[in-house]
Each structure stands twice: as structure tokens, then as C-alpha cells.
Design a protein around this motif. Structure first.
Motif, short mmCIF file in Angstrom:
data_model
loop_
_atom_site.label_atom_id
_atom_site.label_comp_id
_atom_site.label_asym_id
_atom_site.label_seq_id
_atom_site.Cartn_x
_atom_site.Cartn_y
_atom_site.Cartn_z
N UNK A 99 0.74 -1.22 0.11
CA UNK A 99 0.00 -0.06 -0.02
C UNK A 99 0.78 1.17 0.07
N UNK A 100 2.04 1.15 0.83
CA UNK A 100 2.92 2.24 0.92
C UNK A 100 3.50 2.55 -0.47
N UNK A 101 3.89 1.61 -1.06
CA UNK A 101 4.73 1.62 -2.29
C UNK A 101 3.79 2.24 -3.37
N UNK A 102 2.41 1.74 -3.25
CA UNK A 102 1.51 2.09 -4.50
C UNK A 102 1.18 3.63 -4.11
N UNK A 103 0.85 3.96 -2.85
CA UNK A 103 0.50 5.46 -2.58
C UNK A 103 1.66 6.35 -3.32
N UNK A 104 2.78 6.21 -2.93
CA UNK A 104 4.19 6.93 -3.49
C UNK A 104 4.11 6.95 -5.05
N UNK A 105 3.82 5.97 -5.48
CA UNK A 105 3.79 5.88 -6.81
C UNK A 105 2.75 6.58 -7.47
N UNK A 106 1.48 6.77 -7.06
CA UNK A 106 0.11 7.20 -7.27
C UNK A 106 0.52 8.65 -7.40
N UNK A 107 0.82 9.01 -6.19
CA UNK A 107 1.04 10.63 -5.73
C UNK A 107 2.00 11.29 -6.98
N UNK A 108 2.85 10.37 -7.35
CA UNK A 108 3.98 10.89 -8.40
C UNK A 108 3.26 11.12 -9.78
N UNK A 109 2.12 10.73 -10.10
CA UNK A 109 1.41 10.58 -11.24
C UNK A 109 0.33 11.68 -11.23
#
Length: 632
Positions: A99-109
Motif C-alpha cells: 500500500x505504501x509503495x503504491x501510494x507513493x507511486x500514484x502521488x507521483x502521477x
């Protein structure tokens, strides 16, 4: 929507295809629950999500779903107060890390996926919980570093086990014990350390028999020299279990405190998994986000059925603007049904937020209801014919159809006499038109085509047919009623031109020729001597065969002026034509001369009552008087 619509249009098959792109059971579960929406705002949001997911996939080629899996069963355990096992805690920690990794990924998009990126703001990071679990559990086991007490206990366990093994090795190496020992190794049985001793010497070795071998030749004995140490070891392991439990309970408690936020993460991860599965399907099919509206206008440009493989002839059609009903004609196996299914499935797909294979200018209407009548609907359970089932289906649709309804009919009015079927189909189409529905129907009936030509809000279309090769081209031509393929085929098969012209005249004008054939062309049978056909005159009492019942009866009344007989059949008098009976036996052959034939037609009890009255029976008179009173 109903299950039959989904089944006939293969909507569930489409969902199964998209489901194959999900990376976890979370997305698959959400996809199972997905249904088309009739809310235009919801549909637009769904399509925007898919478009943004497609853009991310096109740019990144990968989305970090590592560690993301279905953890609902673990959350359920926590909510019930159950302490999780080490492996289960690690599983949850992996999920939280994902979840943490995906959140960081999505915030960057956020720049090119603002809607999907905004969802990530609602996702909570639990780095401290991840670290706690990672620190306390290693190799699916509570680590000694998890607490000072656990470290102390395990050191004592290690020391005690070392002492036990030292004493047992001393026992094995003692020359005085050599003759007793079956095998020279230390064996652990039920948490106790033992030496394999020959059964014949088991009473000569000081210690406790823990176990016997299967054949009984070996006794596993715990020597008395280690008994006290074994007891100490058991106590230490019990203390270890308690301390491990405390650590697991603490970690489970930390997770339970955050359970509501973790549940939100689960919902968001499920949604992301679903949306990116749609995006991957869009990539695979080269799909586009069509324009949408809610007023019934659909324009498909080079669109394709999402489940068809290989070379597919694209569909181009428009409805809902200049006309609201489309009547499609064409040869069997010419693709008419595929056109209906393509229109229906693409509509459901767009309402579900799926991209479709078409040109970007394509526009699809959203409907409150989508109904289909495709294929053989014969009901074995209700003993309904195919036609009856179609009519019941139509009746059900009429009860709920409105101006936000899409109707798809395959071979409307078929399954009954053509004239009645065509007239009924026209009446049905007209009724749905007045309800404001958008209707697409296929037919073979010329009457329906003619009705469509004359109606300003109806349009004809035809499946293209190659008149030279006699093969369908699977291409829809709007505005064409379609030529008679039967005549084309017949012409190619060398049927005479005059026959084809006469058939075309019958089709166009409904005027038929009734010319009698010239006598010179009739081959008359040779003259034979005429014989008078003897016809039998049936009389009362004759036994006859009823041809319609394949059973026998007795003649009661002779032939009347209409050539009908009255016969006694199964204790009832019925009327039949002489042509529907066949003589079995004459009355003269059945009964002796002077026999009262009337008795054949009077029941035994009636004959007995008559006989009793004639001889003056009081009982019979009382019965008659009782019957009279009952009638009153």
C-alpha cells in the motif's frame, strides 16, 4: 438489467476476460460485483479512471502491486479478537508495504492521472507497524530480539539443551552401557531426549521408557541422569510460548487499533486493482474512451465486438438522432445477430467503465434498461414453445420499458405463421416506439421492411451480401433494405428466369396467376369400366372404429342429412361424420334376431330400476320419490 440480458450479450464473459488482468483477489472480487450503471456521472468517472490507468500503463509499463493480496480473512480474524500467527502478521506487513509503495507511486502521477492520484491521499502509511513486525518476526518465527525476556529464556533453553546432550553423549560413550544400546545416537521423542535401547535390556537401564519401536525391538529411554534437566527444559519452553504469545498479541493489538484505516486501504487497493485491470484490457484491445450521453444517441465508428478474435469486420452504425428504430435484414449466417450483440455488449461495457475497440469519434448512449430477445427461448419447465416464450419476453419488456430503454430483437415475429408474425412484429415495434425506446431488430419479413420504409422514425439496414460468390460480407449498410438473397441464390443455381420473375412479381404485388394448364399437357388415365361404389348404410348396433380416436364405438342413430352418425363411445353419445368411421362388425353379426338393441345404450342399474318398477317394487318407488325431492 437482468441476468438474461447479461447472459445473451456475454457480459459475464467480458468481465471474466477483464478479471484475468487483476493481480489479486481483491480486484477480482470487486469485478464480480461490478454492474453497468445508468448514472451518467458514474459512467463518466469510471471511463476517466480507465483512461488515466491506460495513460499510466502506457508511460510506466508497470504498477507496483508487490505484496498486495487479499487480506480480508486476516482482518476478519483481528476483528474477532483472534491473535495472528507469525506468518499471518508477515502477510499483513507485506500488504501494508505494498500500500505504501503504491501510494507513493500514484502521488507521483498527479499530473496526467489526477483522479486516480487523488485516491492515494486517502491511503494511510503504516511504516512503524511494518518495522515492528519485521523486527519481531524473522523466518516465520518470533525472533529472540523481540524482547529481553524472550532472549533470556531462549538462552537458558539453549544452555539446558546443551547440558542434556552432554550427559546423553557421556551415556553413549560409557563402556558399561555399550551392550544395552541398540543405535548410537540421540533421538527426540515428544520433546524429550532419548537413547535407543535394546528392548531386552530396558529394565536394566535407569530411566523412563518414552516410546517403543513398531516391532518392539527398541525402547527409547530417557536416562534418569537428564530427567531433572528435561523438566527444567519443559518449564522454559512453556515460558517461551507465553512470551511469544504476548509479543504476537501486542502486534495484533497494534493492527487492531488501526483496523478502520487498514480497511480503507483494502478498499482503495481493490479499486486500483480493478481500474488497472480495465487499463490493461484497454491496452490489449487498443480501446478508446467514447463520448457518452443519456438521450439515446449511439454512433459506432469502426467498432468491434470485444470478445471476437482474429480478423473482425468493424461495425458502423448510428441510431437515436434521425431515427429511433433500426430494422436489419440479410442472409442467415450473415452477421445480423453479431451486430445486435456488438451494440448491446459495447453499451454494457461503456456503462461499466470499459474502453471499447472503436474510433475516437464513437459515441454511446447510457440506458436505464437494456433488454434482448435473441436465440431460442423455449422453456421446458413451463412447457412454452419458442414463439410463446418470445411473446412472454415481449410482454415482460412492455411492462417496464420507457424512453431510457434499449431493445435488441433477433428475428422478431418469427416462430409462427408469417403473415401473423409480421403483423404482430410491426405492432410490437410500433408500441415500443411510442414508449420512446431505442430499438434494433433483425427480420426476414418483407412486411416489416416495408413498414420501416414508410415510417419516418424507422430506418432499414442490410447485411452486405456478395451476389457473385453468394457469401456474406458481415458489413452493415444503413439505409438499404436488402435485396432478396433467395432470388439471387436461385438465379446462380440456374433456376429459369420466368420462374424468378413470377416469384418477384408475387413478392412485389401480391397478385397470383391462376391459369389452368392446357388439356394437351395433361396425361389422362386410360378409360376403364366404371363401377358403382357401394356405400354401407350404418344401422343401430353396428360396431365401428372411430378413426380420430383409434377406438371402437356402437352406432346409436343412423346417418342424418349432414352425413353424421351418433355413436356410443365410453358411455357418452357423440356425433361423428361417416367419413371418420370404419365398420368393424354389423349389428346382425353381433346380436341374435329379436335382440333389444336399446339395452345397449341403457346402463345396467337403469335397466334394473325399470324392471323393478314394472313388477311393482316399493323400494324402487321410494327411490324415485327421493330423487324427485332431491331435485326440488
Amino acid at each position: 438489467m437482468n441476468t438474461m440480458t447479461f447472459e445473451k450479450l456475454q457480459y459475464n464473459e467480458l468481465k471474466e476476460t477483464v478479471k484475468s488482468y487483476c493481480v489479486s483477489g481483491l480486484g477480482k472480487k470487486l469485478l464480480d460485483q461490478l454492474e453497468p450503471s445508468s448514472n451518467q456521472k458514474v459512467v463518466r468517472n469510471r471511463l476517466t479512471e480507465t483512461s488515466e490507468a491506460r495513460a499510466i500503463l502506457d508511460a510506466e509499463h508497470h504498477v507496483p502491486f508487490v505484496g498486495v493480496s487479499n487480506v480480508e480473512h486476516l482482518i476478519g480474524k483481528l476483528e474477532k479478537g483472534i491473535i495472528l500467527e507469525p506468518t499471518e502478521l508477515v502477510h499483513l506487513a507485506d500488504f501494508l508495504r505494498g500500500c505504501r509503495k503504491l501510494k507513493q507511486f500514484m502521488l507521483a502521477k498527479e499530473f496526467f492521472a489526477p483522479m486516480l492520484s487523488s485516491y492515494a491521499h486517502s491511503m494511510t502509511e503504516f511504516l512503524h507497524i511494518e518495522e515492528e513486525i519485521q523486527f519481531a518476526i524473522k523466518g516465520s518465527r518470533v525472533d529472540s530480539a523481540a524482547s529481553k525476556e524472550l532472549r533470556r529464556i531462549r538462552k537458558q533453553i539453549e544452555s539446558t539443551e546443551g547440558k542434556i546432550k552432554e550427559r546423553l553423549n557421556k551415556f553413549l560413550n560409557s563402556s558399561g552401557n555399550q551392550k544395552y544400546i541398540q543405535e548410537f545416537f540421540i533421538s527426540e521423542k515428544d520433546g524429550r531426549y532419548t537413547i535407543p535401547i535394546k528392548s531386552s535390556f530396558k529394565n536394566q537401564v535407569a530411566g523412563t521408557v518414552v516410546e517403543l519401536s513398531a516391532k518392539g525391538t527398541t525402547a527409547f529411554i530417557e536416562p534418569s541422569t537428564v530427567t531433572k534437566l528435561t523438566a527444567e527444559l519443559a518449564t522454559l519452553k512453556a515460558e517461551e510460548a507465553v512470551e511469544e504469545y504476548q509479543i504476537l498479541a501486542t502486534l495484533s493489538g497494534i493492527l487492531l487499533e488501526q483496523i478502520s484505516k487498514i480497511n480503507i486501504n483494502v478498499e482503495l487497493i481493490s479499486q486500483y486493482d480493478l481500474v488497472f485491470a480495465k487499463g490493461k484490457f484497454s491496452q490489449q484491445t487498443n480501446g478508446i474512451e467514447p463520448k457518452v450521453n443519456s438521450h439515446g444517441y449511439t454512433k459506432l465508428i469502426n467498432s468491434k465486438h470485444p470478445l471476437l478474435q482474429g480478423e473482425v469486420v468493424p461495425l458502423n452504425m448510428e441510431i437515436g438522432s434521425e431515427y429511433r428504430s433500426l430494422i436489419i435484414t440479410g442472409p442467415n449466417a450473415g452477421g445480423k445477430t453479431i451486430v445486435l450483440k456488438t451494440i448491446g455488449l459495447l453499451t454494457l461495457a461503456v456503462m461499466s467503465g470499459f474502453h471499447i475497440a472503436a474510433d475516437p469519434e464513437t459515441e454511446v448512449s447510457i440506458f436505464e434498461k437494456v433488454f434482448v430477445d435473441i436465440g431460442d427461448n423455449q422453456s421446458i419447465e413451463n412447457a412454452l414453445s419458442t414463439f410463446s416464450s418470445h411473446m412472454k419476453n415481449m410482454s415482460d419488456m412492455m411492462g417496464v420499458a420507457n424512453h431510457h430503454t434499449l431493445l435488441l430483437f433477433d428475428e422478431i415475429g418469427s416462430g409462427t405463421e408469417p403473415n401473423e408474425g409480421a403483423a404482430l412484429a410491426i405492432a410490437i415495434l410500433d408500441e415500443f416506439y411510442h414508449k420512446g425506446c431505442i430499438t434494433v431488430a433483425t427480420t426476414h419479413y418483407g412486411e416489416i421492411k416495408r413498414f420501416s420504409e414508410r415510417h419516418s422514425d424507422f430506418m432499414n439496414a442490410a447485411m452486405q451480401f456478395d451476389s457473385e460468390t453468394l457469401e456474406p460480407k458481415y458489413r452493415l449498410i444503413i439505409g438499404a433494405a436488402g435485396e432478396s438473397n433467395a432470388l439471387w441464390i436461385s438465379k446462380k443455381m440456374k433456376l429459369p428466369d420466368n420462374v424468378l420473375e413470377r416469384a418477384k412479381s408475387y413478392i412485389d404485388n401480391k397478385e397470383y396467376r391462376f391459369e389452368r394448364v392446357h388439356e394437351s399437357k395433361i396425361k389422362k388415365p386410360p378409360m376403364t369400366s366404371t363401377k358403382t361404389v357401394e356405400t354401407y348404410e350404418y344401422v343401430k348396433g353396428d360396431k365401428v372404429m372411430l378413426l380420430d380416436y383409434d377406438d371402437v364405438a356402437i352406432v346409436y342413430k343412423e346417418k342424418d342429412s349432414f352425413h353424421n352418425l351418433v355413436v356410443l363411445y365410453q358411455q357418452e353419445l357423440i356425433e361423428v361424420n361417416v367419413k371418420r368411421v370404419k365398420l368393424e362388425l354389423k349389428a346382425s353379426e353381433l346380436y341374435p334376431e329379436g335382440y333389444d338393441l336399446n339395452t345397449l345404450f341403457v346402463a345396467y342399474k337403469d335397466r334394473k330400476l325399470q324392471h323393478d318398477i314394472e313388477r311393482g317394487s316399493k323400494k324402487a318407488l321410494r327411490k324415485i320419490q327421493k330423487d324427485i325431492r332431491n331435485r326440488k
